[in-house]
Motif scaffolding. Structure first.
Motif, PDB file in Angstrom:
ATOM      1  N   HIS A 252       0.909 -13.403  -6.620  1.00  0.00           N
ATOM      2  CA  HIS A 252       2.106 -13.627  -5.794  1.00  0.00           C
ATOM      3  C   HIS A 252       2.513 -12.427  -4.942  1.00  0.00           C
ATOM      4  O   HIS A 252       3.033 -12.619  -3.844  1.00  0.00           O
ATOM      5  N   ILE A 253       2.301 -11.213  -5.433  1.00  0.00           N
ATOM      6  CA  ILE A 253       2.775 -10.050  -4.680  1.00  0.00           C
ATOM      7  C   ILE A 253       1.635  -9.348  -3.949  1.00  0.00           C
ATOM      8  O   ILE A 253       1.786  -8.947  -2.789  1.00  0.00           O
ATOM      9  N   LEU A 254       0.488  -9.222  -4.622  1.00  0.00           N
ATOM     10  CA  LEU A 254      -0.628  -8.471  -4.024  1.00  0.00           C
ATOM     11  C   LEU A 254      -1.096  -9.046  -2.687  1.00  0.00           C
ATOM     12  O   LEU A 254      -1.366  -8.271  -1.756  1.00  0.00           O
ATOM     13  N   PRO A 255      -1.225 -10.389  -2.522  1.00  0.00           N
ATOM     14  CA  PRO A 255      -1.656 -10.893  -1.207  1.00  0.00           C
ATOM     15  C   PRO A 255      -0.764 -10.434  -0.057  1.00  0.00           C
ATOM     16  O   PRO A 255      -1.251 -10.130   1.034  1.00  0.00           O
ATOM     17  N   ASN A 256       0.549 -10.379  -0.279  1.00  0.00           N
ATOM     18  CA  ASN A 256       1.443  -9.898   0.768  1.00  0.00           C
ATOM     19  C   ASN A 256       1.307  -8.396   0.977  1.00  0.00           C
ATOM     20  O   ASN A 256       1.403  -7.906   2.107  1.00  0.00           O
ATOM     21  N   ALA A 257       1.072  -7.660  -0.101  1.00  0.00           N
ATOM     22  CA  ALA A 257       0.905  -6.209   0.020  1.00  0.00           C
ATOM     23  C   ALA A 257      -0.395  -5.857   0.731  1.00  0.00           C
ATOM     24  O   ALA A 257      -0.482  -4.833   1.414  1.00  0.00           O
ATOM     25  N   MET A 258      -1.420  -6.703   0.585  1.00  0.00           N
ATOM     26  CA  MET A 258      -2.705  -6.422   1.207  1.00  0.00           C
ATOM     27  C   MET A 258      -2.651  -6.513   2.722  1.00  0.00           C
ATOM     28  O   MET A 258      -3.494  -5.940   3.416  1.00  0.00           O
ATOM     29  N   VAL A 259      -1.680  -7.244   3.254  1.00  0.00           N
ATOM     30  CA  VAL A 259      -1.559  -7.339   4.716  1.00  0.00           C
ATOM     31  C   VAL A 259      -1.336  -5.960   5.314  1.00  0.00           C
ATOM     32  O   VAL A 259      -1.983  -5.559   6.291  1.00  0.00           O
ATOM     33  N   ALA A 260      -0.419  -5.198   4.724  1.00  0.00           N
ATOM     34  CA  ALA A 260      -0.160  -3.848   5.227  1.00  0.00           C
ATOM     35  C   ALA A 260      -1.304  -2.898   4.866  1.00  0.00           C
ATOM     36  O   ALA A 260      -1.622  -1.984   5.628  1.00  0.00           O
ATOM     37  N   THR A 261      -1.923  -3.145   3.708  1.00  0.00           N
ATOM     38  CA  THR A 261      -2.980  -2.248   3.251  1.00  0.00           C
ATOM     39  C   THR A 261      -4.226  -2.349   4.115  1.00  0.00           C
ATOM     40  O   THR A 261      -4.845  -1.340   4.458  1.00  0.00           O
ATOM     41  N   LEU A 262      -4.618  -3.565   4.478  1.00  0.00           N
ATOM     42  CA  LEU A 262      -5.846  -3.761   5.245  1.00  0.00           C
ATOM     43  C   LEU A 262      -5.799  -3.075   6.601  1.00  0.00           C
ATOM     44  O   LEU A 262      -6.831  -2.668   7.135  1.00  0.00           O
ATOM     45  N   THR A 263      -4.614  -2.950   7.176  1.00  0.00           N
ATOM     46  CA  THR A 263      -4.507  -2.301   8.482  1.00  0.00           C
ATOM     47  C   THR A 263      -4.804  -0.808   8.397  1.00  0.00           C
ATOM     48  O   THR A 263      -5.144  -0.185   9.409  1.00  0.00           O
ATOM     49  N   PHE A 264      -4.699  -0.226   7.200  1.00  0.00           N
ATOM     50  CA  PHE A 264      -4.958   1.198   7.034  1.00  0.00           C
ATOM     51  C   PHE A 264      -6.429   1.499   6.701  1.00  0.00           C
ATOM     52  O   PHE A 264      -6.860   2.643   6.829  1.00  0.00           O
ATOM     53  N   LEU A 265      -7.181   0.493   6.251  1.00  0.00           N
ATOM     54  CA  LEU A 265      -8.532   0.763   5.757  1.00  0.00           C
ATOM     55  C   LEU A 265      -9.471   1.354   6.812  1.00  0.00           C
ATOM     56  O   LEU A 265     -10.197   2.304   6.507  1.00  0.00           O
ATOM     57  N   PRO A 266      -9.516   0.832   8.061  1.00  0.00           N
ATOM     58  CA  PRO A 266     -10.411   1.490   9.039  1.00  0.00           C
ATOM     59  C   PRO A 266     -10.055   2.946   9.289  1.00  0.00           C
ATOM     60  O   PRO A 266     -10.936   3.794   9.473  1.00  0.00           O
ATOM     61  N   PHE A 267      -8.758   3.264   9.284  1.00  0.00           N
ATOM     62  CA  PHE A 267      -8.355   4.646   9.487  1.00  0.00           C
ATOM     63  C   PHE A 267      -8.697   5.498   8.265  1.00  0.00           C
ATOM     64  O   PHE A 267      -9.060   6.672   8.398  1.00  0.00           O
ATOM     65  N   THR A 268      -8.591   4.902   7.073  1.00  0.00           N
ATOM     66  CA  THR A 268      -9.002   5.616   5.866  1.00  0.00           C
ATOM     67  C   THR A 268     -10.500   5.878   5.873  1.00  0.00           C
ATOM     68  O   THR A 268     -10.962   6.956   5.472  1.00  0.00           O
TER      69      THR A 268
END
Length: 341
Positions: A252-268
């Motif tokens: 319930h919470i992780l899918p929504n949190a992954m939206v913001a997280t995925l945008t950082f992965l290419p920069f990471t």
């Protein structure tokens, strides 16, 4: 598999970002080609037909005495003229497009190393007479694989740590935040210098050391999303129905949190590639002789009379980071709810 309307919208926004879309395909093509570096740049033939037998030296070690009784039972040196003559006398062989491995010493140069670009060495050689193009291919593969591995493992640890912090809150969050503040203030370079004086750094040793600090990059983002999401109505309803904490966090919470997280992965990922190149440039990275983009930068600094070394390092590193940044921009726009295709 049927895609949801939200996924289709995100894909449409990503395709509409032409710069990021084409950067992804260019990066995948370059990385895919580098995975077969042994078949592109190697000092071993791809295929040998000798006296009715077939050999693939690129995949297997072959003794020289198979090509004649005058040779020793040691690993064949296919660049030796007598070995080549013996093979051609009873067969033929197919060479890779670039007949040099990343550690092959180029012989019979017309000028002292570092030699300028020529038809024999398209990007020239470094100060140890090694082909620059072959080292770029192997170094690109090594850097990207290192970056991918570091990014994936560090992101998994960081997401788990941020999820626990945000979901539990209270004393758990407070103590974890104080630990992160202290741990992030550790002098990483000094610790790496101490580590390098005790053991010889390698791929996995460097990866493990950098993991000790890299996992914190996504913790704050995930923590904020879990702090916000744990008080939403559907999360409270799931907990009231007796759903376990792990299930609530995962479903319930992780899918929504992954939206913001995925945008950082290419920069990471771009940061992971850069940090390996930086350590190699400073001499605290991979062992000497390893194919490294950072070592190529160091070659350019130490050989100002050979500008092709510095130019090659700048173009390769700058090109890789530019592609990753463009991909990151496209991913960020795709997950932005305000964007429409």
């Amino acid at each position: 598999m049927t895609l949801s309307p939200l996924t289709r919208r995100r894909l449409a926004v990503f395709r509409a970002h032409r710069r990021g879309f084409w950067s992804l395909w260019i990066f995948l093509a370059l990385f895919g080609a580098s995975l077969f570096a042994e078949f592109i740049a190697n000092d071993r033939p791809l295929l040998i037909s000798f006296d009715g037998h077939w050999y693939m030296p690129v995949l297997q070690d072959i003794s020289e005495d198979r090509f004649g009784p005058d040779f020793l039972p040691t690993e064949a040196d296919y660049s030796a003229p007598d070995v080549q003559a013996a093979i051609r006398a009873h067969g033929w062989m197919i060479w890779p497009a670039i007949p040099y491995h990343y550690d092959t010493i180029v012989l019979n140069l017309n000028v002292p190393a570092p030699a300028p670009p020529s038809w024999q060495n398209l990007l020239g050689t470094d100060d140890q007479a090694r082909d620059v193009l072959s080292r770029v291919i192997y170094g690109f593969r090594l850097s990207v694989l290192f970056g991918f591995t570091l990014t994936i493992i560090a992101s998994a640890i960081g997401i788990a740590a941020g999820a626990i912090q945000g979901y539990r809150g209270g004393l758990t969050d407070l103590l974890f935040q104080r630990f992160i503040e202290i741990w992030s203030g550790m002098p990483q370079l000094y610790l790496l210098i101490i580590l390098g004086s005790v053991i010889a750094p390698g791929f996995w040793i460097l990866l493990g050391f950098l993991l000790l600090f890299s996992w914190m990059s996504l913790t704050g983002v995930v923590r904020a999303e879990f702090l916000r999401g744990r008080n939403l109505e559907y999360v409270r309803a799931a907990k009231a129905l007796g759903v376990s904490d792990i299930a609530v966090m995962w479903r319930h919470i992780l899918p929504n949190a992954m939206v913001a997280t995925l945008t950082f992965l290419p920069f990471t990922l771009s940061g992971s590639v850069t940090i390996l190149a930086s350590l190699d440039f400073l001499g605290f990275g991979l062992p000497p002789g390893s194919p490294s983009l950072g070592e190529l930068v160091s070659q350019g600094k130490n050989n100002l009379q050979a500008p092709w070394l510095g130019i090659t390092a700048f173009v390769v590193l700058g090109g890789v980071l530019t592609l990753l940044i463009f991909i990151g921009e496209a991913v960020r726009d795709a997950f932005d709810p305000r964007r429409m295709p």
